[in-house]
Scaffold this motif. Structure first.
Motif, PDB file in Angstrom:
ATOM      1  N   ARG A   6       0.835  -1.202   0.000  1.00 15.77           N
ATOM      2  CA  ARG A   6       0.000   0.000   0.000  1.00 15.77           C
ATOM      3  C   ARG A   6       0.871   1.254   0.000  1.00 15.77           C
ATOM      4  O   ARG A   6       0.616   2.195  -0.767  1.00 15.77           O
ATOM      5  CB  ARG A   6      -0.910  -0.022   1.230  1.00 15.77           C
ATOM      6  CG  ARG A   6      -1.805   1.197   1.380  1.00 15.77           C
ATOM      7  CD  ARG A   6      -2.585   1.136   2.687  1.00 15.77           C
ATOM      8  NE  ARG A   6      -1.709   1.074   3.849  1.00 15.77           N
ATOM      9  CZ  ARG A   6      -2.137   0.910   5.105  1.00 15.77           C
ATOM     10  NH1 ARG A   6      -3.431   0.762   5.349  1.00 15.77           N
ATOM     11  NH2 ARG A   6      -1.293   0.878   6.117  1.00 15.77           N
ATOM     12  N   ASP A   7       1.912   1.266   0.832  1.00 17.26           N
ATOM     13  CA  ASP A   7       2.803   2.432   0.876  1.00 17.26           C
ATOM     14  C   ASP A   7       3.506   2.633  -0.465  1.00 17.26           C
ATOM     15  O   ASP A   7       3.641   3.763  -0.952  1.00 17.26           O
ATOM     16  CB  ASP A   7       3.844   2.263   1.992  1.00 17.26           C
ATOM     17  CG  ASP A   7       3.219   2.309   3.381  1.00 17.26           C
ATOM     18  OD1 ASP A   7       2.045   2.720   3.492  1.00 17.26           O
ATOM     19  OD2 ASP A   7       3.896   1.892   4.346  1.00 17.26           O
ATOM     20  N   ASP A   8       3.960   1.542  -1.068  1.00 21.47           N
ATOM     21  CA  ASP A   8       4.637   1.640  -2.364  1.00 21.47           C
ATOM     22  C   ASP A   8       3.684   2.126  -3.453  1.00 21.47           C
ATOM     23  O   ASP A   8       4.063   2.885  -4.349  1.00 21.47           O
ATOM     24  CB  ASP A   8       5.219   0.283  -2.760  1.00 21.47           C
ATOM     25  CG  ASP A   8       6.404  -0.120  -1.884  1.00 21.47           C
ATOM     26  OD1 ASP A   8       6.887   0.732  -1.114  1.00 21.47           O
ATOM     27  OD2 ASP A   8       6.822  -1.287  -1.962  1.00 21.47           O
ATOM     28  N   PHE A   9       2.457   1.673  -3.373  1.00 27.63           N
ATOM     29  CA  PHE A   9       1.411   2.096  -4.312  1.00 27.63           C
ATOM     30  C   PHE A   9       1.250   3.604  -4.275  1.00 27.63           C
ATOM     31  O   PHE A   9       1.350   4.289  -5.315  1.00 27.63           O
ATOM     32  CB  PHE A   9       0.126   1.360  -3.916  1.00 27.63           C
ATOM     33  CG  PHE A   9      -1.154   1.803  -4.561  1.00 27.63           C
ATOM     34  CD1 PHE A   9      -1.216   2.209  -5.887  1.00 27.63           C
ATOM     35  CD2 PHE A   9      -2.341   1.779  -3.830  1.00 27.63           C
ATOM     36  CE1 PHE A   9      -2.418   2.581  -6.469  1.00 27.63           C
ATOM     37  CE2 PHE A   9      -3.548   2.140  -4.410  1.00 27.63           C
ATOM     38  CZ  PHE A   9      -3.581   2.553  -5.721  1.00 27.63           C
ATOM     39  N   PHE A  10       1.043   4.162  -3.084  1.00 27.74           N
ATOM     40  CA  PHE A  10       0.806   5.596  -2.969  1.00 27.74           C
ATOM     41  C   PHE A  10       2.086   6.406  -3.161  1.00 27.74           C
ATOM     42  O   PHE A  10       2.007   7.605  -3.462  1.00 27.74           O
ATOM     43  CB  PHE A  10       0.174   5.922  -1.614  1.00 27.74           C
ATOM     44  CG  PHE A  10      -1.285   5.600  -1.543  1.00 27.74           C
ATOM     45  CD1 PHE A  10      -2.221   6.442  -2.120  1.00 27.74           C
ATOM     46  CD2 PHE A  10      -1.746   4.453  -0.909  1.00 27.74           C
ATOM     47  CE1 PHE A  10      -3.585   6.152  -2.070  1.00 27.74           C
ATOM     48  CE2 PHE A  10      -3.094   4.147  -0.851  1.00 27.74           C
ATOM     49  CZ  PHE A  10      -4.016   4.999  -1.432  1.00 27.74           C
TER      50      PHE A  10
END
Length: 575
Positions: free
Chosen positions: A82-86
């Motif tokens: 999720r962090d990498d996505f955003f």
């Protein structure tokens, strides 16, 4: 970044095996027993957000299972992904791209640069250009070649280039603005384009050609036919002028749109970091802004950004997309329920099942994990559905009494969206009753009591009872929106987008490519010429026969000698 050398198959993990064991146990328990064991179950297995209530208590999940599902999400690295996505990291690994549709609606917590360009600034520039165009249209200042005001807009696009915008426009029918009519043509079947253009005035019609690559065969075929229609209606106008005055391009390949003949100032961009099925928030959403007004389009984006923030910030145990994803993985991969029904009890949401079908199945319809190895578990379910009351009189018989178990999402609204008294109470009573009936069912004793009360003989009761028993135990979620407005709709769609993403992370598949879509399209382009020329060389027996039949019935040939293709040879060619 997540790479293959450190890959560990989730299905071989201790937590996966623990959940498999729990699934065997839960299959032996009734949903009604879970409620009997937990008087506060409805409260404990629900989540209330600013725009809706999510009740997931009617799922075959108890507290130990829920805890282990959360552990599964942690072990799969959901928070890191999720962090990498955003953060704009290239999580679309097979295509080497970031996935940044939240940036289109201001859903990032910090700006991201792609190829040295600020994503937020680029997005805002295009939004302002869209706004300017919408104002021109609504004020009557955009005209065609003859000087007539544009009053009809026809969107030519397929897949994400039409389904998202059309779904939203249908859903926001009470929020439409202006008098410019918006039409959609997605099918290359000429019947659709013919039907849409019938009765339209060419001099006041504008075409939006929506294609990420501006090479999509179906869309470009429709665009060329639209140009021919304009030429027949205005033979005195050169094709160049018609393209400049009556066409707009929405694309990630502006050079291709210019080559087609569209003016640079009439080309609206989006980027290759926007997947087609996630593109309604971009310039692809131009039809939404035209039909509903730019302010409502911006509110739609704001609602989605609210869900982005919730998904980024909420703990996993109170995170709506994560919870829905975990329940989907549980029901499909562990409980063995291969399908999922989407059942909106609001006529405005009648296209939502088709939209979510594309979003989910095109994303997670995969059989290879991130290490390139075939998975040994079910990935995403088959998504299908229809508006609730219509579905009740169609396939709910299957939902209730088929031996198959189909989990379902019931989606309704507190506010009716109309002023007719009595209708909404009937609608919601049906929605609540159906989820209750799927969960509870009706046992033989209850059926017998009912028939006895009706005065039937014991012989008749014994004969009829087996046919009236409902097993129950059919899981469902209920999403109850306060109202259906642009912000809540944006939040609802983003909720499902993030759910699909989390499912993919847990199942260790890449959700943002769609190689399965490309295979059939490539074969189709090769067969087009064969339909005209009749060259059947190298085709399997069935395909050769179909082409031959088409040509004979169509009058293209009088007879064609089919090649002799055996079963083994045909199978070899297919492989």
């Amino acid at each position: 970044m997540h790479n293959a050398p450190s890959f560990s198959a989730i299905s071989q993990s201790e937590i996966w095996r623990a959940l498999q064991a729990q699934a065997k146990q839960l299959k032996q328990r009734r949903l009604t027993d879970l409620f009997a064991d937990g008087p506060l179950r409805a409260r404990d297995f629900s989540l209330e957000l600013p725009r809706f209530l999510l009740d997931y208590s009617k799922n075959p999940v108890d507290r130990p299972v829920f805890v282990n599902l959360l552990r599964l999400a942690q072990e799969a690295g959901v928070e890191q992904w999720r962090d990498d996505f955003f953060a704009g990291k290239p999580i679309n690994v097979t295509e080497g791209r970031p996935v940044l549709h939240p940036a289109l609606r201001g859903g990032l917590d910090a700006d991201v640069e792609v190829d040295g360009v600020s994503v937020s600034e680029a997005v805002e520039v295009e939004l302002q250009r869209l706004k300017e165009l919408v104002v021109l249209l609504h004020n009557g200042d955009l005209t065609g070649c003859s000087g007539k005001r544009i009053t009809n807009v026809v969107n030519l696009g397929v897949g994400g280039s039409h389904l998202g915008p059309q779904t939203v426009i249908e859903a926001l029918r009470t929020h439409r603005k202006g008098d410019v009519a918006v039409h959609f043509v997605s099918n290359v079947d000429g019947a659709q384009l013919t039907d849409v253009l019938a009765g339209l005035d060419a001099e006041s019609t504008l075409f939006i050609v929506s294609s990420k690559t501006f090479t999509t065969g179906e869309t470009m075929t429709n665009a060329r036919s639209a140009l021919s229609w304009l030429q027949r209606a205005m033979p005195e106008r050169p094709a160049e002028a018609l393209l400049q005055q009556h066409f707009i391009g929405v694309t990630a390949s502006p050079d291709k749109a210019q080559q087609f003949g569209i003016l640079p100032e009439r080309i609206y961009r989006f980027w290759d970091w926007v997947g087609g099925r996630y593109s309604l928030w971009s310039s692809i959403g131009l039809p939404i802004a035209i039909a509903c007004g730019f302010d409502h389009f911006r509110a739609l984006l704001d609602g989605a950004a609210e869900m982005d923030r919730h998904f980024r910030e909420a703990p996993l145990a109170q995170n709506a997309p994560v919870i829905l994803a975990l329940l989907s993985v549980w029901n499909c991969s562990f409980m063995g329920y291969p399908a999922h029904a989407v059942l909106p009890y609001n006529q405005a949401l009648h296209m939502l099942p088709a939209y979510l079908q594309q979003a989910d199945m095109e994303s997670n319809g995969k059989s290879t994990n991130r290490a390139g190895v075939e998975v040994d578990y079910a990935t995403g379910p088959l998504i299908w559905g229809q508006t609730g009351i219509n579905g009740q009189h169609a396939f709910y018989q299957y939902l209730h009494q088929s031996p198959e178990v189909v989990p379902a999402d019931f989606i309704g609204t507190v506010a009716p969206g109309h002023e007719l008294s009595g209708h909404h109470e009937v609608l919601l009573a049906n929605m609540f009753a159906q989820s209750q009936a799927l969960m509870n069912g009706v046992d033989a004793e209850s059926v017998a009591r009912e028939l006895t009360a009706k005065g039937l003989s014991q012989e008749e009761i014994k004969r009829l009872t087996p046919f009236k028993v409902h097993r129950g135990g059919k899981p469902s979620n209920t999403i109850l929106l306060k109202e259906l407005d642009p912000r809540s709709l944006g939040a609802l769609i983003a909720l499902y987008e993030h759910k699909i993403f989390v499912q993919g992370v847990i199942l260790q598949i890449y959700s943002f490519d769609q190689w399965g879509v490309e295979l059939g399209k490539g074969l189709a382009s090769k067969l087009e010429s064969k339909l005209a020329a009749g060259d059947l060389t190298g085709e399997d027996g069935s395909t050769a026969q179909l082409i031959d039949y088409y040509r004979r019935v169509n009058g293209a040939v009088t007879s064609t000698e089919l090649p002799e293709v055996g079963v083994a040879e045909s199978a070899g060619e297919q492989a």
